[in-house]
Design a protein around this motif. Structure first.
Motif, PDB file in Angstrom:
ATOM      1  N   ILE A  81     -56.208  12.411  99.270  1.00 29.30           N
ATOM      2  CA  ILE A  81     -55.236  13.194  98.167  1.00 29.30           C
ATOM      3  C   ILE A  81     -53.948  13.416  98.832  1.00 29.30           C
ATOM      4  O   ILE A  81     -52.732  13.460  98.748  1.00 29.30           O
ATOM      5  N   LEU A  82     -54.801  14.165 100.722  1.00 29.55           N
ATOM      6  CA  LEU A  82     -53.716  14.885 101.190  1.00 29.55           C
ATOM      7  C   LEU A  82     -52.720  12.967 101.779  1.00 29.55           C
ATOM      8  O   LEU A  82     -51.504  13.623 102.081  1.00 29.55           O
ATOM      9  N   ASN A  83     -53.483  12.346 102.179  1.00 26.78           N
ATOM     10  CA  ASN A  83     -52.866  11.434 102.328  1.00 26.78           C
ATOM     11  C   ASN A  83     -51.405  10.932 101.604  1.00 26.78           C
ATOM     12  O   ASN A  83     -50.447  10.361 101.265  1.00 26.78           O
ATOM     13  N   ILE A  84     -51.817  11.144 100.262  1.00 26.71           N
ATOM     14  CA  ILE A  84     -50.847  10.767  98.986  1.00 26.71           C
ATOM     15  C   ILE A  84     -49.871  11.947  99.109  1.00 26.71           C
ATOM     16  O   ILE A  84     -48.624  10.944  98.759  1.00 26.71           O
ATOM     17  N   LEU A  85     -50.273  12.852  99.435  1.00 19.12           N
ATOM     18  CA  LEU A  85     -48.899  14.068  99.453  1.00 19.12           C
ATOM     19  C   LEU A  85     -48.126  14.113 100.830  1.00 19.12           C
ATOM     20  O   LEU A  85     -46.893  13.845 100.886  1.00 19.12           O
ATOM     21  N   PHE A  86     -48.776  13.386 101.897  1.00 24.44           N
ATOM     22  CA  PHE A  86     -48.358  12.819 103.292  1.00 24.44           C
ATOM     23  C   PHE A  86     -47.278  11.836 102.804  1.00 24.44           C
ATOM     24  O   PHE A  86     -45.957  11.400 103.546  1.00 24.44           O
ATOM     25  N   PHE A  87     -47.802  10.142 101.850  1.00 27.84           N
ATOM     26  CA  PHE A  87     -47.023   9.614 101.984  1.00 27.84           C
ATOM     27  C   PHE A  87     -45.632   9.591 100.897  1.00 27.84           C
ATOM     28  O   PHE A  87     -44.653   9.222 101.171  1.00 27.84           O
ATOM     29  N   TRP A  88     -45.637  10.990  99.942  1.00 31.73           N
ATOM     30  CA  TRP A  88     -44.723  11.157  99.135  1.00 31.73           C
ATOM     31  C   TRP A  88     -43.651  11.667 100.022  1.00 31.73           C
ATOM     32  O   TRP A  88     -42.125  11.799  99.732  1.00 31.73           O
ATOM     33  N   SER A  89     -44.463  12.801 100.624  1.00 34.47           N
ATOM     34  CA  SER A  89     -43.228  13.459 102.244  1.00 34.47           C
ATOM     35  C   SER A  89     -42.549  12.765 102.560  1.00 34.47           C
ATOM     36  O   SER A  89     -41.312  12.211 102.730  1.00 34.47           O
ATOM     37  N   LEU A  90     -43.258  11.429 103.699  1.00 31.44           N
ATOM     38  CA  LEU A  90     -42.846  10.781 103.898  1.00 31.44           C
ATOM     39  C   LEU A  90     -41.880   9.235 102.971  1.00 31.44           C
ATOM     40  O   LEU A  90     -40.210   9.422 103.182  1.00 31.44           O
ATOM     41  N   PHE A  91     -42.171   9.127 101.870  1.00 29.82           N
ATOM     42  CA  PHE A  91     -41.623   8.160 101.100  1.00 29.82           C
ATOM     43  C   PHE A  91     -39.843   9.633 100.798  1.00 29.82           C
ATOM     44  O   PHE A  91     -38.251   8.549 100.641  1.00 29.82           O
ATOM     45  N   ILE A  92     -39.974  10.658 100.277  1.00 25.99           N
ATOM     46  CA  ILE A  92     -38.788  11.414 100.018  1.00 25.99           C
ATOM     47  C   ILE A  92     -37.988  11.190 101.471  1.00 25.99           C
ATOM     48  O   ILE A  92     -36.449  11.179 101.828  1.00 25.99           O
ATOM     49  N   LEU A  93     -38.004  11.516 102.648  1.00 25.32           N
ATOM     50  CA  LEU A  93     -37.479  11.228 103.508  1.00 25.32           C
ATOM     51  C   LEU A  93     -36.877  10.203 103.725  1.00 25.32           C
ATOM     52  O   LEU A  93     -35.898   9.784 104.712  1.00 25.32           O
ATOM     53  N   THR A  94     -37.482   8.959 103.757  1.00 31.59           N
ATOM     54  CA  THR A  94     -36.823   7.437 103.651  1.00 31.59           C
ATOM     55  C   THR A  94     -35.894   7.562 102.896  1.00 31.59           C
ATOM     56  O   THR A  94     -34.564   6.778 104.039  1.00 31.59           O
ATOM     57  N   LEU A  95     -35.687   7.950 101.651  1.00 33.39           N
ATOM     58  CA  LEU A  95     -34.965   7.708 100.845  1.00 33.39           C
ATOM     59  C   LEU A  95     -33.056   8.596 101.363  1.00 33.39           C
ATOM     60  O   LEU A  95     -32.452   8.094 101.332  1.00 33.39           O
ATOM     61  N   SER A  96     -34.018   9.334 101.985  1.00 34.36           N
ATOM     62  CA  SER A  96     -32.650  10.560 102.383  1.00 34.36           C
ATOM     63  C   SER A  96     -31.745   9.519 103.691  1.00 34.36           C
ATOM     64  O   SER A  96     -30.612   9.366 104.044  1.00 34.36           O
ATOM     65  N   LEU A  97     -32.873   9.345 104.427  1.00 38.30           N
ATOM     66  CA  LEU A  97     -32.331   8.741 105.611  1.00 38.30           C
ATOM     67  C   LEU A  97     -31.700   7.340 105.012  1.00 38.30           C
ATOM     68  O   LEU A  97     -30.435   7.169 105.541  1.00 38.30           O
ATOM     69  N   ILE A  98     -31.859   6.843 104.499  1.00 40.86           N
ATOM     70  CA  ILE A  98     -30.918   5.653 103.402  1.00 40.86           C
ATOM     71  C   ILE A  98     -29.767   5.587 102.769  1.00 40.86           C
ATOM     72  O   ILE A  98     -28.847   5.438 103.446  1.00 40.86           O
ATOM     73  N   TYR A  99     -30.018   7.094 101.839  1.00 45.54           N
ATOM     74  CA  TYR A  99     -28.682   7.383 101.228  1.00 45.54           C
ATOM     75  C   TYR A  99     -27.334   8.080 102.965  1.00 45.54           C
ATOM     76  O   TYR A  99     -26.344   7.579 102.502  1.00 45.54           O
ATOM     77  N   ASP A 100     -28.173   8.834 103.753  1.00 43.27           N
ATOM     78  CA  ASP A 100     -27.292   8.932 105.063  1.00 43.27           C
ATOM     79  C   ASP A 100     -26.520   7.561 105.147  1.00 43.27           C
ATOM     80  O   ASP A 100     -25.425   8.150 105.693  1.00 43.27           O
ATOM     81  N   LEU A 101     -27.286   6.605 105.688  1.00 48.36           N
ATOM     82  CA  LEU A 101     -26.535   5.945 106.635  1.00 48.36           C
ATOM     83  C   LEU A 101     -25.859   5.057 105.567  1.00 48.36           C
ATOM     84  O   LEU A 101     -25.083   4.387 105.801  1.00 48.36           O
ATOM     85  N   THR A 102     -26.158   4.205 104.646  1.00 44.03           N
ATOM     86  CA  THR A 102     -25.707   4.461 102.806  1.00 44.03           C
ATOM     87  C   THR A 102     -23.801   4.852 103.132  1.00 44.03           C
ATOM     88  O   THR A 102     -22.622   3.970 102.918  1.00 44.03           O
ATOM     89  N   SER A 103     -23.625   6.673 103.443  1.00 44.86           N
ATOM     90  CA  SER A 103     -22.819   7.503 103.017  1.00 44.86           C
ATOM     91  C   SER A 103     -22.219   6.607 104.274  1.00 44.86           C
ATOM     92  O   SER A 103     -20.690   6.535 104.212  1.00 44.86           O
ATOM     93  N   VAL A 104     -22.283   6.480 105.618  1.00 48.58           N
ATOM     94  CA  VAL A 104     -21.158   6.776 106.347  1.00 48.58           C
ATOM     95  C   VAL A 104     -21.013   4.890 106.720  1.00 48.58           C
ATOM     96  O   VAL A 104     -20.018   4.925 106.860  1.00 48.58           O
TER      97      VAL A 104
END
Length: 368
Positions: A81-104
């Motif tokens: 359960i903790l690993n899944i919560l950790f996965f979702w946190s990493l997933f959200i941050l990855t999406l943010s990083l992709i959006y940032d580079l796309t914006s540039v």
């Protein structure tokens, strides 16, 4: 994945790329206004603490990453359960990083469809991951000199534009300062928790692990200085008003008739931004492999990449929605997860090792 393809130096360089790659687009401590640089400076210690925690976890169970240790010390169900919560946190941050580079990239190539740019980023990242961690480590070795050159050059260019009066008054209000500290700690400094997944792949961590701390501090110092220069040049009002304040800073800089330096520094944005995505993308692969109990992870690259493509396009259809989710709601989830997850695993690991040591001692003194 067999063997240990990375060196401590290469992982340290990856840490150096991770921090600016996560925050060179936006103004990290914007909530603190003129104290943004101070908020970032305080938040550095949060990331340093997280780095120490994950290194301690790894020292207790060398050869295993944190998502393998978690179910071992907490039990399969709560650990998963903790690993899944950790996965979702990493997933959200990855999406943010992709959006940032796309914006540039949209600034440089405004006519390209957003979906195409996201696809190009993910395909490029997928190709790098298919080549293996050793190739990413070599890429870090090759790229570090270029990034250091551009970062140092940018500092020199901004010095004539600075007005230190814009930094006053210092510590005018503690509430905005604390908001800036929390946000800066979450994004980008606490992102070093992702390294807990890479530590088992380093072959000389025991002898040269300290170099990771050194390069973390170097990268953090650069970010604090960037925040200071942003406020000193643009002022807190304009720094908050611009969507890409650092981009505006580069537009103001120049050598006489040689202008449009933001195009020259696009290479810095792209390298650091792509490295941040690579690190998080590979981290998601590691976590997915451990949650599913798989032995190999290469087969997960394209499925996870496809999920990132779809979610990146669907979750952030406009910049307004991204800013509201990224700056208002995302830290509410990612900050406690990224802080509590490694701390819980460390405490559980210490208790687990203590109990095991006690049990073994009892076995030794018990007559056969």
């Amino acid at each position: 994945m067999s063997g240990k393809p990375l060196s401590s130096r290469q992982l340290a360089f990856m840490v150096f790329f991770l921090l600016p790659g996560s925050s060179l687009v936006y103004f990290a401590g914007m909530a603190a206004r003129q104290d943004a640089w101070l908020a970032a400076g305080i938040a550095v210690f949060s990331g340093l603490g997280m780095l120490y925690v994950i290194m301690q976890v790894h020292s207790l169970f060398p050869g295993k990453n944190i998502t393998q240790i978690c179910p071992l010390v907490l039990g399969k169900v709560p650990g998963t359960i903790l690993n899944i919560l950790f996965f979702w946190s990493l997933f959200i941050l990855t999406l943010s990083l992709i959006y940032d580079l796309t914006s540039v990239l949209k600034i440089i190539y405004p006519l390209f469809p957003t979906l195409l740019l996201i696809a190009l980023i993910i395909l490029t990242s997928s190709y790098c991951l298919f080549k293996g961690l050793q190739s990413i480590g070599i890429l870090a070795d090759v790229s570090i000199g270029v990034c250091l050159f551009f970062i140092l050059l940018s500092f020199i260019l901004f010095i004539p534009l600075m007005d230190l009066a814009k930094l006053a008054p210092v510590l005018e209000n503690w509430k905005p300062l604390m908001a800036g500290v929390i946000y800066s700690a979450d994004f980008p400094f606490n992102e070093v928790v992702i390294l807990a997944l890479f530590l088992p792949t380093v072959h000389d961590l025991a002898s040269r692990g300290r170099i990771i701390y050194y390069w973390y501090l170097i990268s953090a110092l650069f970010l604090v200085l960037f925040d200071l220069q942003l406020v000193a040049v643009l002022g807190p009002g304009l720094a908050q008003l611009y969507t890409f304040p650092l981009f505006e800073l580069f537009r103001l800089a120049g050598f006489g008739d040689f202008q449009r330096l933001e195009m020259l520094f696009f290479l810095l944005w792209f390298i650091t931004g792509l490295f941040a995505i690579l690190i998080y993308f590979q981290g998601l692969i590691f976590v997915t492999r451990d949650i599913l109990g798989l032995k190999q992870d290469r087969a997960l690259i394209l499925p996870v990449g496809l999920c990132l493509l779809v979610f990146s396009y669907v979750m952030f259809p406009t910049e307004i929605i991204y800013l509201e989710l990224g700056f208002k709601y995302t830290p509410v989830y990612t900050f406690p997860v990224n802080v509590l997850y490694p701390l819980i695993v460390l405490v559980a690991a210490l208790i687990y090792r203590k109990r095991r040591s006690g049990y073994q001692s009892e076995q030794e003194v018990t007559p056969g």
